[in-house]
Design a protein around this motif. Structure first.
Motif, PDB file in Angstrom:
ATOM      1  N   VAL A 344       8.767  -3.863  -0.278  1.00 44.71           N
ATOM      2  CA  VAL A 344       7.302  -3.986  -0.383  1.00 44.71           C
ATOM      3  C   VAL A 344       6.870  -5.396  -0.007  1.00 44.71           C
ATOM      4  N   ALA A 345       7.583  -6.406  -0.534  1.00 51.46           N
ATOM      5  CA  ALA A 345       7.226  -7.808  -0.238  1.00 51.46           C
ATOM      6  C   ALA A 345       7.333  -8.085   1.258  1.00 51.46           C
ATOM      7  N   ARG A 346       8.406  -7.584   1.870  1.00 47.93           N
ATOM      8  CA  ARG A 346       8.627  -7.822   3.304  1.00 47.93           C
ATOM      9  C   ARG A 346       7.537  -7.133   4.146  1.00 47.93           C
ATOM     10  N   LEU A 347       7.242  -5.870   3.816  1.00 49.21           N
ATOM     11  CA  LEU A 347       6.246  -5.108   4.586  1.00 49.21           C
ATOM     12  C   LEU A 347       4.837  -5.642   4.370  1.00 49.21           C
ATOM     13  N   THR A 348       4.577  -6.154   3.168  1.00 47.46           N
ATOM     14  CA  THR A 348       3.267  -6.753   2.880  1.00 47.46           C
ATOM     15  C   THR A 348       3.097  -8.026   3.711  1.00 47.46           C
ATOM     16  N   ALA A 349       4.163  -8.815   3.786  1.00 46.16           N
ATOM     17  CA  ALA A 349       4.119 -10.050   4.591  1.00 46.16           C
ATOM     18  C   ALA A 349       3.890  -9.738   6.067  1.00 46.16           C
ATOM     19  N   GLN A 350       4.367  -8.561   6.504  1.00 49.63           N
ATOM     20  CA  GLN A 350       4.184  -8.150   7.904  1.00 49.63           C
ATOM     21  C   GLN A 350       2.821  -7.479   8.136  1.00 49.63           C
ATOM     22  N   GLY A 351       2.028  -7.334   7.054  1.00 44.97           N
ATOM     23  CA  GLY A 351       0.706  -6.715   7.195  1.00 44.97           C
ATOM     24  C   GLY A 351       0.745  -5.195   7.268  1.00 44.97           C
ATOM     25  N   LEU A 352       1.884  -4.581   6.905  1.00 45.60           N
ATOM     26  CA  LEU A 352       2.024  -3.127   7.014  1.00 45.60           C
ATOM     27  C   LEU A 352       1.716  -2.418   5.688  1.00 45.60           C
ATOM     28  N   MET A 353       1.688  -3.191   4.590  1.00 43.31           N
ATOM     29  CA  MET A 353       1.312  -2.648   3.283  1.00 43.31           C
ATOM     30  C   MET A 353       0.426  -3.671   2.585  1.00 43.31           C
ATOM     31  N   TRP A 354      -0.246  -3.240   1.493  1.00 38.90           N
ATOM     32  CA  TRP A 354      -0.924  -4.200   0.623  1.00 38.90           C
ATOM     33  C   TRP A 354      -0.754  -3.769  -0.826  1.00 38.90           C
ATOM     34  N   GLN A 355      -0.762  -4.747  -1.711  1.00 34.07           N
ATOM     35  CA  GLN A 355      -0.648  -4.444  -3.139  1.00 34.07           C
ATOM     36  C   GLN A 355      -1.673  -5.247  -3.903  1.00 34.07           C
ATOM     37  N   ASN A 356      -2.310  -4.588  -4.887  1.00 33.18           N
ATOM     38  CA  ASN A 356      -3.301  -5.240  -5.733  1.00 33.18           C
ATOM     39  C   ASN A 356      -3.086  -4.713  -7.143  1.00 33.18           C
ATOM     40  N   GLY A 357      -2.376  -5.479  -7.964  1.00 34.97           N
ATOM     41  CA  GLY A 357      -2.038  -5.000  -9.306  1.00 34.97           C
ATOM     42  C   GLY A 357      -1.141  -3.777  -9.216  1.00 34.97           C
ATOM     43  N   ASP A 358      -1.564  -2.684  -9.847  1.00 34.77           N
ATOM     44  CA  ASP A 358      -0.771  -1.445  -9.837  1.00 34.77           C
ATOM     45  C   ASP A 358      -0.961  -0.635  -8.560  1.00 34.77           C
ATOM     46  N   ARG A 359      -1.910  -1.039  -7.735  1.00 38.23           N
ATOM     47  CA  ARG A 359      -2.272  -0.255  -6.545  1.00 38.23           C
ATOM     48  C   ARG A 359      -1.445  -0.711  -5.345  1.00 38.23           C
ATOM     49  N   LEU A 360      -0.728   0.235  -4.741  1.00 37.38           N
ATOM     50  CA  LEU A 360       0.110  -0.065  -3.579  1.00 37.38           C
ATOM     51  C   LEU A 360      -0.263   0.892  -2.458  1.00 37.38           C
ATOM     52  N   VAL A 362      -0.288   1.688   2.123  1.00 36.55           N
ATOM     53  CA  VAL A 362       0.087   1.381   3.503  1.00 36.55           C
ATOM     54  C   VAL A 362      -1.193   0.969   4.234  1.00 36.55           C
ATOM     55  N   SER A 363      -1.134  -0.116   4.984  1.00 36.05           N
ATOM     56  CA  SER A 363      -2.329  -0.616   5.679  1.00 36.05           C
ATOM     57  C   SER A 363      -2.618   0.205   6.931  1.00 36.05           C
ATOM     58  N   ASP A 364      -3.774  -0.039   7.538  1.00 35.16           N
ATOM     59  CA  ASP A 364      -4.117   0.630   8.798  1.00 35.16           C
ATOM     60  C   ASP A 364      -3.061   0.352   9.865  1.00 35.16           C
ATOM     61  N   ASP A 365      -2.546  -0.880   9.887  1.00 31.26           N
ATOM     62  CA  ASP A 365      -1.521  -1.221  10.881  1.00 31.26           C
ATOM     63  C   ASP A 365      -0.213  -0.487  10.606  1.00 31.26           C
ATOM     64  N   GLY A 366       0.021  -0.140   9.346  1.00 33.23           N
ATOM     65  CA  GLY A 366       1.291   0.482   8.985  1.00 33.23           C
ATOM     66  C   GLY A 366       1.312   1.992   9.069  1.00 33.23           C
ATOM     67  N   ILE A 367       0.130   2.620   9.125  1.00 37.63           N
ATOM     68  CA  ILE A 367       0.094   4.075   8.924  1.00 37.63           C
ATOM     69  C   ILE A 367       0.868   4.850   9.996  1.00 37.63           C
ATOM     70  N   LEU A 368       0.894   4.338  11.227  1.00 39.07           N
ATOM     71  CA  LEU A 368       1.653   5.029  12.279  1.00 39.07           C
ATOM     72  C   LEU A 368       3.165   4.905  12.064  1.00 39.07           C
ATOM     73  N   LEU A 369       3.565   3.978  11.195  1.00 40.23           N
ATOM     74  CA  LEU A 369       4.988   3.782  10.883  1.00 40.23           C
ATOM     75  C   LEU A 369       5.308   4.355   9.512  1.00 40.23           C
ATOM     76  N   LEU A 370       4.452   5.273   9.030  1.00 42.87           N
ATOM     77  CA  LEU A 370       4.551   5.746   7.644  1.00 42.87           C
ATOM     78  C   LEU A 370       5.958   6.230   7.290  1.00 42.87           C
ATOM     79  N   ASP A 371       6.544   7.052   8.153  1.00 37.12           N
ATOM     80  CA  ASP A 371       7.857   7.626   7.808  1.00 37.12           C
ATOM     81  C   ASP A 371       8.907   6.540   7.585  1.00 37.12           C
TER      82      ASP A 371
END
Length: 381
Positions: A344-360, A362-371
Motif C-alpha cells: 500500500v505504501a509503495r503504490l500510494t507513493a506511485q500515485g496508484l492508491m490513496w489512504q485516508n484513515g481507515d479509507r483505502l 485505488v486512484s484514477d491512475d491505478g484503476i486500469l491496473l486494478l488486477d
C-alpha cells in the motif's frame, strides 16, 4: 439496526443466447409460469426464515431476461419480500430488460407491479455491432426502449460494450455522446472481454476475433472517464457511472460486502458469513424446490480470511474504496491479516492508491491496473 438486506432474484430464461454471455441463461420452448412463480416464492420464504429481522433495501431481478417475467410474478415476489422482511420506504427495485419491443410493451405493467428502476441491455446503437454481438434488437428499438423506460420508471440505466474489434476512438466518442444525450442518471460501460466457454472465445482462439490491445483499450477508457465526468456521471465503480446519489444501491451492497439473499436458479448469496448458491439448471432448481422447499445447492461457512479477502476484492473496485475498520468488524480479523501495508505504501507513493484513515482506495491512475494492484495488496493467506 442491522444494515438493509439486498435481494437478488434470478430469472433464467432468454429468447436466444448471446455469443459473449457466460451467465446462467437458458432457452426453452415453453415455461410453466405458475410453477415458476410458486418455486421462486418458496425459495424466497426459505431464505427469509434464515435471515430474520431484516429490512429489504433493494431488490434486483436479473437473468437471463427478467423482462420476460410475467408482471404478476414480479408483483408476487415483491409482495412476498415485503411480507417476509418488510421493504425500506425508499426501496430500490431494479429489473434488467432487453430493448426488444415485446418486452418494452411490459414496461407499464412492470412499473405498476412495483419496479422503480430499469437496467436496459442496449450494448450498442450500431446495427452491425448489434449483429456481431448476437443481439436480437435494432438500433431504433434500443432508442425507443430507453425513451419508453424514461416515461414509466423514475430511474433508468443502460449498458454499452466498447473496446470492440476495430472500434476507433472517434466512433466510440460519438456513440457515448449519443448515449449521454438521453440524460439517464446511470450508465454501465463495459470493455469487451473474451469469457472462457463462450462463442467469442472460440473465435478469438482461431484468430477470427481480435480485440483492441491494452494501450488502445486504456485510451478508450480514459476518454470515457473524461466524457462521463463532464456530463455529471462520474465513475463510481470500474464500469459504472452515475449522478451523485443515483448509484445502483443493490450493486453497492455487493461491492460494500453487505448481506444479500440470492433466490432463483444459480443465484449466489452471502448471508451471516455463509456463501449460498442455488441449483443452476432450471429443471434441477424446480426439482430441488419440490423436494426440499428451496433451491439451495451449496451452503458453506466462509472462513474469516476468505470473507476479508472477498470484501477487499469487491470494495477496491469502488471509487470510494474500502473501509478497513468495517472489514475488520465483518471478518473479526485485524487489517494486518489481509492487507500488505508495504505494498500500500509503495503504490500510494506511485500515485496508484490513496489512504485516508481507515479509507483505502485505488486512484484514477491505478484503476486500469486494478488486477495487479489487488494481487499485491490483498493478502490471500
Amino acid at each position: 439496526m442491522p444494515e438493509p438486506l439486498a435481494l437478488y432474484v434470478h430469472w433464467p430464461f432468454c429468447v436466444s443466447k448471446c455469443p459473449y454471455c457466460d451467465f446462467n441463461s437458458h432457452v426453452r420452448e415453453s415455461v410453466d409460469q405458475a410453477v415458476w412463480r410458486e418455486a421462486l416464492l418458496a425459495d424466497l420464504r426459505h431464505e427469509a426464515a434464515l435471515l430474520p429481522g431484516r429490512t429489504v433495501g433493494s431488490i434486483f431481478f436479473g437473468g437471463g431476461t427478467p423482462s420476460l417475467m410475467p408482471p404478476a410474478t414480479v408483483a408476487a415476489v415483491i409482495a412476498a419480500a415485503g411480507d417476509a422482511w418488510g421493504l425500506a420506504d425508499d426501496v430500490e427495485i431494479t429489473l434488467e430488460a432487453n430493448p426488444n419491443s415485446v418486452e418494452v410493451a411490459n414496461f407499464a405493467d412492470l412499473a405498476a407491479a412495483g419496479v422503480n428502476r430499469v437496467s436496459i441491455g442496449v450494448q450498442s446503437f450500431d446495427s452491425e455491432v448489434l449483429e456481431f454481438l448476437g443481439r436480437a434488437h435494432s438500433e431504433d428499438e434500443a432508442r425507443r426502449a430507453i425513451a419508453t423506460a424514461q416515461e414509466h420508471f423514475a430511474r433508468v440505466s443502460f449498458d454499452l460494450i466498447y473496446a470492440r474489434p476495430g472500434q476507433s476512438m472517434a466512433a466510440w466518442e460519438a456513440e457515448l455522446a449519443g448515449a449521454l444525450a438521453f440524460g439517464t442518471d446511470h450508465l454501465s460501460l463495459y470493455q469487451l472481454t473474451i469469457e472462457p466457454g463462450t462463442r467469442f472465445a472460440t473465435l478469438a482462439a482461431k484468430g477470427d476475433l481480435i480485440i483492441p490491445d491494452g494501450d488502445t483499450a486504456a485510451d478508450l477508457f480514459d476518454a470515457t472517464q473524461a466524457m462521463t465526468r463532464a456530463a455529471g456521471l462520474p465513475r463510481y465503480e470500474v464500469s459504472n457511472h452515475a449522478r451523485v446519489g443515483q448509484e445502483s444501491r443493490h450493486n453497492l451492497a455487493y461491492w460494500r460486502y453487505a448481506d444479500y439473499a440470492g433466490v432463483g436458479p444459480g443465484a449466489h448469496g452471502r448471508r451471516l458469513g455463509q456463501a449460498t448458491e442455488r441449483h443452476k439448471k432450471p429443471e434441477n432448481f424446480i426439482a430441488a424446490v419440490e423436494r426440499n422447499g428451496h433451491g439451495l445447492k451449496v451452503e458453506t461457512d466462509l472462513p474469516a480470511h476468505e470473507r476479508a479477502t472477498e470484501a477487499m476484492l469487491m470494495g477496491l473496485r469502488l471509487t470510494e474504496g474500502i473501509d478497513l475498520a468495517r472489514i475488520e468488524a465483518r471478518s473479526g480479523l485485524l487489517r494486518e491479516a489481509f492487507v500488505d501495508a508495504d505494498a500500500v505504501a509503495r503504490l500510494t507513493a506511485q500515485g496508484l492508491m490513496w489512504q485516508n484513515g481507515d479509507r483505502l482506495a485505488v486512484s484514477d491512475d491505478g484503476i486500469l491496473l486494478l488486477d495487479s494492484i489487488l494481487s499485491e495488496v490483498v493478502k490471500t493467506h
